[in-house]
Write an enzyme that holds these catalytic residues in place. Structure first.
Site, PDB file in Angstrom:
ATOM      1  N   LYS A 230      -6.079  29.862 -40.831  1.00  0.00           N
ATOM      2  CA  LYS A 230      -5.628  29.172 -42.839  1.00  0.00           C
ATOM      3  C   LYS A 230      -7.041  29.646 -43.812  1.00  0.00           C
ATOM      4  CE  LYS A 230      -2.762  27.371 -45.733  1.00  0.00           C
ATOM      5  NZ  LYS A 230      -1.501  27.296 -46.031  1.00  0.00           N
TER       6      LYS A 230
ATOM      7  N   ALA B 260       7.141  28.513 -54.105  1.00  0.00           N
ATOM      8  CA  ALA B 260       8.300  28.314 -53.072  1.00  0.00           C
ATOM      9  C   ALA B 260       9.699  27.410 -53.422  1.00  0.00           C
ATOM     10  CB  ALA B 260       7.617  26.965 -52.023  1.00  0.00           C
TER      11      ALA B 260
HETATM   12  P1  NAD Z   1       2.309  28.450 -56.091  1.00  0.00           P
HETATM   13  O1  NAD Z   1       1.333  28.366 -56.607  1.00  0.00           O
HETATM   14  O2  NAD Z   1       3.359  29.544 -56.261  1.00  0.00           O
HETATM   15  O3  NAD Z   1       2.964  26.686 -56.500  1.00  0.00           O
HETATM   16  C1  NAD Z   1       2.622  26.013 -57.070  1.00  0.00           C
HETATM   17  C2  NAD Z   1       3.309  24.824 -57.931  1.00  0.00           C
HETATM   18  O4  NAD Z   1       2.576  23.833 -57.651  1.00  0.00           O
HETATM   19  C3  NAD Z   1       2.992  25.401 -59.581  1.00  0.00           C
HETATM   20  O5  NAD Z   1       4.209  25.302 -60.134  1.00  0.00           O
HETATM   21  C4  NAD Z   1       1.582  24.432 -59.845  1.00  0.00           C
HETATM   22  O6  NAD Z   1       1.746  23.774 -61.354  1.00  0.00           O
HETATM   23  C5  NAD Z   1       2.574  23.281 -58.936  1.00  0.00           C
HETATM   24  N1  NAD Z   1       1.590  21.976 -59.292  1.00  0.00           N
HETATM   25  C6  NAD Z   1       0.250  22.216 -58.982  1.00  0.00           C
HETATM   26  N2  NAD Z   1      -0.745  20.607 -59.176  1.00  0.00           N
HETATM   27  C7  NAD Z   1       0.755  20.319 -58.866  1.00  0.00           C
HETATM   28  C8  NAD Z   1       0.800  18.377 -58.930  1.00  0.00           C
HETATM   29  N3  NAD Z   1      -0.074  17.750 -59.358  1.00  0.00           N
HETATM   30  N4  NAD Z   1       1.913  18.101 -59.239  1.00  0.00           N
HETATM   31  C9  NAD Z   1       3.136  19.129 -59.456  1.00  0.00           C
HETATM   32  N5  NAD Z   1       3.116  20.291 -59.118  1.00  0.00           N
HETATM   33  C10 NAD Z   1       1.862  20.667 -58.667  1.00  0.00           C
HETATM   34  O7  NAD Z   1       2.519  27.869 -54.563  1.00  0.00           O
HETATM   35  P2  NAD Z   1       3.427  28.098 -53.569  1.00  0.00           P
HETATM   36  O8  NAD Z   1       3.212  29.567 -53.098  1.00  0.00           O
HETATM   37  O9  NAD Z   1       4.625  27.764 -53.992  1.00  0.00           O
HETATM   38  O10 NAD Z   1       3.076  27.485 -52.584  1.00  0.00           O
HETATM   39  C11 NAD Z   1       3.158  26.127 -53.014  1.00  0.00           C
HETATM   40  C12 NAD Z   1       3.295  25.132 -51.284  1.00  0.00           C
HETATM   41  O11 NAD Z   1       3.946  25.168 -50.752  1.00  0.00           O
HETATM   42  C13 NAD Z   1       2.059  24.635 -50.801  1.00  0.00           C
HETATM   43  O12 NAD Z   1       1.878  23.061 -50.379  1.00  0.00           O
HETATM   44  C14 NAD Z   1       1.955  25.488 -49.454  1.00  0.00           C
HETATM   45  O13 NAD Z   1       0.816  26.127 -48.735  1.00  0.00           O
HETATM   46  C15 NAD Z   1       4.015  25.368 -49.470  1.00  0.00           C
HETATM   47  N6  NAD Z   1       3.866  26.629 -48.998  1.00  0.00           N
HETATM   48  C16 NAD Z   1       4.455  28.148 -49.049  1.00  0.00           C
HETATM   49  C17 NAD Z   1       4.264  29.352 -48.487  1.00  0.00           C
HETATM   50  C18 NAD Z   1       4.707  30.342 -49.559  1.00  0.00           C
HETATM   51  O14 NAD Z   1       5.331  31.989 -48.633  1.00  0.00           O
HETATM   52  N7  NAD Z   1       4.681  31.141 -50.234  1.00  0.00           N
HETATM   53  C19 NAD Z   1       4.676  28.542 -47.375  1.00  0.00           C
HETATM   54  C20 NAD Z   1       4.872  27.287 -46.643  1.00  0.00           C
HETATM   55  C21 NAD Z   1       4.006  26.784 -47.155  1.00  0.00           C
END
Ligand code: NAD
Length: 407
Positions: free
Chosen positions: A100, A213
């Site tokens: 990571k 996500a």
């Molecule tokens: P992203 O940046 O696209 O979205 C994150 C979202 O969370 C945004 O809408 C943001 O406004 C919101 N957010 C931030 N702080 C917050 C809070 N305190 N309360 C509520 N909402 C809040 O990121 P993503 O890629 O969608 O990732 C989200 C989660 O999914 C992370 O934990 C990431 O590690 C996990 N994840 C993502 C992927 C991927 O392929 N994108 C894969 C596996 C896991």
């Protein structure tokens, strides 16, 4: 408790539950890189940014895991996330170790040009550490396919070689895979479908975090007849018993920058979202959201962790006692890395697949992983999380043993 302490607690609990003793090798990352690098800002000033890349375990294959941009990124968090990637890659049985990366940066305060310069400078700083056979980054919080495109371009300029397999989650034009953009969410939905017979959750869902996500999972679930009763982002959330119009909410967020103040829905806080009336709660934002304080008040009967590490270990215990089923991150959100793996396979072979082929393979991976974790959970009478960790640890330890690294 820090994220890494949480992760190590999970390791110990799962290992002791199945009597695996040789886990010392998993208590520290294999390699850790901390870098600092200067970036010229739009106003002409130079700012120093700090970044990290951790290769947690390499027994089953090269390190694999995303890069996040967030002001609160630190080494402890990146180590925890890298460990969870090692576990996740083993749970869904793809030939990778875990890795990571992260850069301490507040994307909301950066221009697009500054974000691009940070992406390129970070790659310059970690270039020798990564590689298609060494360590393969991907997108994570506040990074996306555009950022991966800049990073790939910088890597290829530095090495002088075409090297699409060094990074996944790329734009299609640079060797990205069909389906990757929404594979984390769709993988979770496939898993819920595979689990429906066992878990029989209802069809109301609340989603914390409306980024890549979260918004995709909202879309896929609502297409399948689920009611999305609540959704939130960093500015707050919205709730309606009737179910949100997800496409309109996505448009609303695009226009206004947030889900809040959406028509026909009531504004709620993120805390209220976690505790709202719903069958399935899907945390899709950051770590440590469900804690020992709010766990007793959660109303959902199933929590599906689309985010990494959203439930603290203390909360996990409370939820288990209350009979709330948790589908753990290392299983539920593994669709992202599964399709990253497919992308890498396509890059390595130079043969690109149709979207349906990617989705069929994703469905197969998710159903198989769920069946194996469920089986381990029944056999050892463990929660799905402990069973997933136990299965992964067994697979990693077996590879370490076969390499002669442990007895
Ligand atoms: P992203 O940046 O696209 O979205 C994150 C979202 O969370 C945004 O809408 C943001 O406004 C919101 N957010 C931030 N702080 C917050 C809070 N305190 N309360 C509520 N909402 C809040 O990121 P993503 O890629 O969608 O990732 C989200 C989660 O999914 C992370 O934990 C990431 O590690 C996990 N994840 C993502 C992927 C991927 O392929 N994108 C894969 C596996 C896991």
């Amino acid at each position: 408790m820090s994220a890494f302490e949480n992760a190590m607690k999970q390791l110990e609990e799962a290992a002791s539950a199945v009597g695996e003793q040789d886990v010392e090798i998993l208590k520290e990352p294999k390699r850790t890189l901390q870098v600092s690098f200067p970036v010229r800002m739009d106003d002409g000033s130079i700012k120093i940014f700090r970044g990290y890349r951790v290769q947690y375990n390499l027994a089953r294959g090269p390190a694999k895991g995303g890069i996040r941009f967030h002001p609160k990124v630190d080494l402890d968090e990146v180590k925890a996330l890298a460990f969870w990637m090692a576990v996740k890659n083993a749970v869904i049985d793809i030939p990778y170790g875990g890795g990571k990366g992260g850069v301490e940066a507040d994307v909301k305060k950066l221009s697009e040009a500054e974000k691009e310069r940070i992406s390129r400078e970070f790659i310059k700083a970690i270039k020798d550490f990564i590689g298609p056979k060494k360590d393969i980054p991907a997108p994570d919080v506040y990074t996306d396919s555009k950022v991966m495109g800049w990073m790939l371009d910088e890597y290829e300029k530095l090495t002088g070689e075409h090297s699409p397999g060094v990074i996944t989650g790329k734009p299609l034009s640079l060797g990205g895979s069909k389906g990757r953009a929404f594979s984390t969410a769709l993988g979770g939905v496939y898993l819920l479908e595979a689990a429906a017979k066992e878990l029989t959750p209802g069809k109301k869902a609340a989603i914390q975090g409306f980024g890549n996500a979260g918004s995709n999972v909202a879309g896929f679930l609502s297409e399948r007849g689920y009611k999305i009763v609540a959704a939130s982002d960093s500015k707050g959330g919205v709730y309606t018993k009737q179910g949100l119009d997800v496409s309109a909410l996505i448009e609303h967020k695009k226009k206004t920058g947030s889900v809040i103040n959406f028509r026909n829905a009531e504004n709620i806080t993120n805390e209220e979202l976690l505790e709202c009336e719903t069958d399935i709660l899907i945390p899709a934002a950051l770590e440590n959201q469900v804690t020992k304080e709010n766990a007793p008040r959660i109303k959902a009967s199933v929590i599906s962790e689309l985010a990494n590490g959203p439930i603290t270990p203390e909360a996990d215990k409370i939820l288990e006692k209350r009979g709330i089923i948790v589908i753990p991150d290392v299983l539920f959100n593994a669709g992202g890395v599964a399709v990253s793996y497919f992308e890498w396979v396509q890059n390595n072979t130079g043969l690109y697949w149709k979207e349906q082929e990617v989705l069929d393979r994703l469905k197969e991976k998710m159903s198989q992983a769920f069946a194996e974790v469920l089986d381990a959970s029944k056999k050892h009478k463990l929660s799905l999380r402990k069973a997933a960790f136990a299965l992964a640890i067994k697979r990693i330890i077996e590879a370490e043993r076969d390499r002669g690294n442990i007895k």
